[in-house]
Scaffold this active site. Structure first.
Site, PDB file in Angstrom:
ATOM      1  CE1 TYR A  52       0.981   7.930   2.345  1.00 32.45           C
ATOM      2  CE2 TYR A  52       1.386   5.651   1.776  1.00 32.45           C
ATOM      3  CZ  TYR A  52       0.598   6.615   2.373  1.00 32.45           C
ATOM      4  OH  TYR A  52      -0.560   6.228   3.014  1.00 32.45           O
ATOM      5  CG  HIS A 111      -4.385   9.844   0.221  1.00 36.77           C
ATOM      6  ND1 HIS A 111      -3.052   9.717  -0.095  1.00 36.77           N
ATOM      7  CD2 HIS A 111      -4.490   9.459   1.521  1.00 36.77           C
ATOM      8  CE1 HIS A 111      -2.393   9.283   0.963  1.00 36.77           C
ATOM      9  NE2 HIS A 111      -3.246   9.119   1.961  1.00 36.77           N
ATOM     10  CG  ASP A 157      -1.837   1.193   1.282  1.00 31.91           C
ATOM     11  OD1 ASP A 157      -2.975   1.043   0.811  1.00 31.91           O
ATOM     12  OD2 ASP A 157      -1.422   2.279   1.750  1.00 31.91           O
ATOM     13  CE  LYS A 192      -3.583   4.778   0.447  1.00 34.09           C
ATOM     14  NZ  LYS A 192      -2.170   4.668   0.852  1.00 34.09           N
TER      15      LYS A 192
HETATM   16  P1  NAD Z   1       0.965   1.575  11.827  1.00 32.65           P
HETATM   17  O1  NAD Z   1      -0.178   1.548  12.764  1.00 32.65           O
HETATM   18  O2  NAD Z   1       1.196   0.467  10.886  1.00 32.65           O
HETATM   19  O3  NAD Z   1       2.208   1.804  12.773  1.00 32.65           O
HETATM   20  C1  NAD Z   1       3.507   1.872  12.296  1.00 32.65           C
HETATM   21  C2  NAD Z   1       4.398   2.027  13.522  1.00 32.65           C
HETATM   22  O4  NAD Z   1       4.320   0.840  14.318  1.00 32.65           O
HETATM   23  C3  NAD Z   1       5.832   2.217  13.137  1.00 32.65           C
HETATM   24  O5  NAD Z   1       6.338   3.255  13.958  1.00 32.65           O
HETATM   25  C4  NAD Z   1       6.505   0.915  13.494  1.00 32.65           C
HETATM   26  O6  NAD Z   1       7.783   1.117  13.988  1.00 32.65           O
HETATM   27  C5  NAD Z   1       5.614   0.343  14.580  1.00 32.65           C
HETATM   28  N1  NAD Z   1       5.579  -1.128  14.498  1.00 32.65           N
HETATM   29  C6  NAD Z   1       5.291  -1.876  13.406  1.00 32.65           C
HETATM   30  N2  NAD Z   1       5.323  -3.189  13.694  1.00 32.65           N
HETATM   31  C7  NAD Z   1       5.661  -3.270  15.012  1.00 32.65           C
HETATM   32  C8  NAD Z   1       5.869  -4.356  15.900  1.00 32.65           C
HETATM   33  N3  NAD Z   1       5.711  -5.609  15.483  1.00 32.65           N
HETATM   34  N4  NAD Z   1       6.186  -4.075  17.186  1.00 32.65           N
HETATM   35  C9  NAD Z   1       6.327  -2.807  17.609  1.00 32.65           C
HETATM   36  N5  NAD Z   1       6.130  -1.735  16.811  1.00 32.65           N
HETATM   37  C10 NAD Z   1       5.818  -1.963  15.526  1.00 32.65           C
HETATM   38  O7  NAD Z   1       0.885   2.987  11.065  1.00 32.65           O
HETATM   39  P2  NAD Z   1       0.925   3.462   9.557  1.00 32.65           P
HETATM   40  O8  NAD Z   1       2.209   3.138   8.901  1.00 32.65           O
HETATM   41  O9  NAD Z   1       0.554   4.879   9.570  1.00 32.65           O
HETATM   42  O10 NAD Z   1      -0.258   2.656   8.874  1.00 32.65           O
HETATM   43  C11 NAD Z   1      -0.056   1.528   8.029  1.00 32.65           C
HETATM   44  C12 NAD Z   1      -0.225   1.909   6.584  1.00 32.65           C
HETATM   45  O11 NAD Z   1      -1.502   2.506   6.370  1.00 32.65           O
HETATM   46  C13 NAD Z   1       0.735   2.998   6.100  1.00 32.65           C
HETATM   47  O12 NAD Z   1       2.041   2.565   5.960  1.00 32.65           O
HETATM   48  C14 NAD Z   1       0.045   3.420   4.837  1.00 32.65           C
HETATM   49  O13 NAD Z   1       0.267   2.480   3.813  1.00 32.65           O
HETATM   50  C15 NAD Z   1      -1.415   3.413   5.272  1.00 32.65           C
HETATM   51  N6  NAD Z   1      -1.878   4.752   5.694  1.00 32.65           N
HETATM   52  C16 NAD Z   1      -2.887   5.334   4.993  1.00 32.65           C
HETATM   53  C17 NAD Z   1      -3.351   6.588   5.350  1.00 32.65           C
HETATM   54  C18 NAD Z   1      -4.469   7.209   4.573  1.00 32.65           C
HETATM   55  O14 NAD Z   1      -4.758   8.401   4.791  1.00 32.65           O
HETATM   56  N7  NAD Z   1      -5.103   6.489   3.692  1.00 32.65           N
HETATM   57  C19 NAD Z   1      -2.782   7.278   6.424  1.00 32.65           C
HETATM   58  C20 NAD Z   1      -1.764   6.657   7.126  1.00 32.65           C
HETATM   59  C21 NAD Z   1      -1.322   5.395   6.778  1.00 32.65           C
END
Ligand code: NAD
Length: 277
Positions: free
Chosen positions: A52, A110, A47, A77
């Protein structure tokens, strides 16, 4: 390596792997290495988004992997400042070129950016893009029930997904119920609370982790999967990529599910969709 990631049916006849890998805040220069790691450990659903700034790195990793295109599921997106008709067509062409792909599996608006009032027009452009076959499925992101309701009333194609901020402390019941009631799959972004919300310290999560011999992150991912959400947690670390994928050998009990769901406290970690314009 193959992984037992289940697929969910979309309302347009396609399917989507329920667990993938997100690349928000993955630095462009690191993206190819990180996405290559994710593909090597078994992820097949990536994704990304134009905003990004890392679509080229994603595309390079996909190309280098040698994985057949049909085994991959790639989402990108449309960014807010390219909403419209011609601007959306241009934005889509640019994304495909940066990804080095002939098609994406899923293309999303988005944010609704309601102050711009161009999401209906943009959606009609996405309908044309889907008709061209260059996006297999189309969907929206960060749409609240009123935005989605308006889209359903004024356009032809029902979005395949609505990608919203969703984790145990912020479950958005109104929008998820509305989304699912219209046959639209819910994608949970920030599934781990983006590390901003201390989900992993919550006793109901740590106790469930101990009970099942899993980590708190695995428990939260499993909670999403059993709730029917599509998730793509992000980590730059290969060990955590493996950990986040290793969630198919245990099952949360009904009690685990409901105590984790009771963490709901409208704990939005990011912007309100009406405020992003
Ligand atoms: P997330 O909830 O996946 O959290 C990521 C954080 O969690 C990172 O800091 C990472 O270090 C930590 N983490 C990951 N695995 C871990 C583990 N096993 N143990 C401890 N910590 C861990 O947040 P995200 O990246 O914002 O969301 C996931 C995806 O969603 C994004 O990468 C993106 O592709 C999507 N996204 C979309 C939007 C949107 O507006 N559509 C906004 C934000 C994110």
């Amino acid at each position: 390596m193959t992984t037992p990631v289940p697929t969910l049916a979309l309302n347009d006849g396609h399917t989507i792997p329920q667990l993938g890998f997100g690349v928000f805040k993955v630095e462009p220069e690191e993206t190819t290495r990180i996405v290559s790691d994710a593909l090597q450990v078994g992820y097949r659903h990536i994704d990304t988004a134009a905003i990004y700034g890392n679509e080229e790195g994603v595309g390079a990793a996909l190309a280098e992997s040698g994985i057949p295109r049909s085994d991959l599921f790639v989402t990108t997106k449309l960014w807010n400042d390219q909403q419209g008709t011609e601007s959306a067509f241009d934005a889509f062409d640019e994304s495909l070129e940066r990804l080095g792909l002939d098609y994406v599996d899923l293309y999303l608006i988005h944010w609704p950016t309601p102050a711009k009032d161009r999401y209906v027009e943009s959606w009609k452009a996405l309908e044309k893009i889907r008709e061209s076959g260059r996006a297999r499925s189309i969907g929206v992101s960060n749409f609240l029930a009123p935005h989605l309701g308006r889209l359903l009333g004024e356009t032809d194609i029902v979005p395949a997904v609505n990608q919203i901020e969703l984790h145990p402390a912020h479950q958005q019941p109104e929008v998820t119920e509305f989304t699912r009631a219209h046959g639209i799959q819910v994608q949970a972004w920030g599934p781990l609370g983006q590390g901003k919300y201390p989900l992993f310290d919550e006793p109901v999560v740590t106790v469930a982790a101990e009970t099942h011999g899993k980590t708190p992150a695995q428990v939260v991912i499993r909670w999403h999967l059993q709730a029917g959400n599509i998730v793509f947690p992000k980590s730059n670390r290969r060990d955590r990529m493996v950990e986040n994928l290793d969630v198919f050998d245990f099952e949360l009990s009904r009690t685990d599910m409901s105590t984790i769901s009771a963490l709901e406290r409208a704990g939005r970690v990011s912007a309100h969709p009406n405020d992003v314009n």
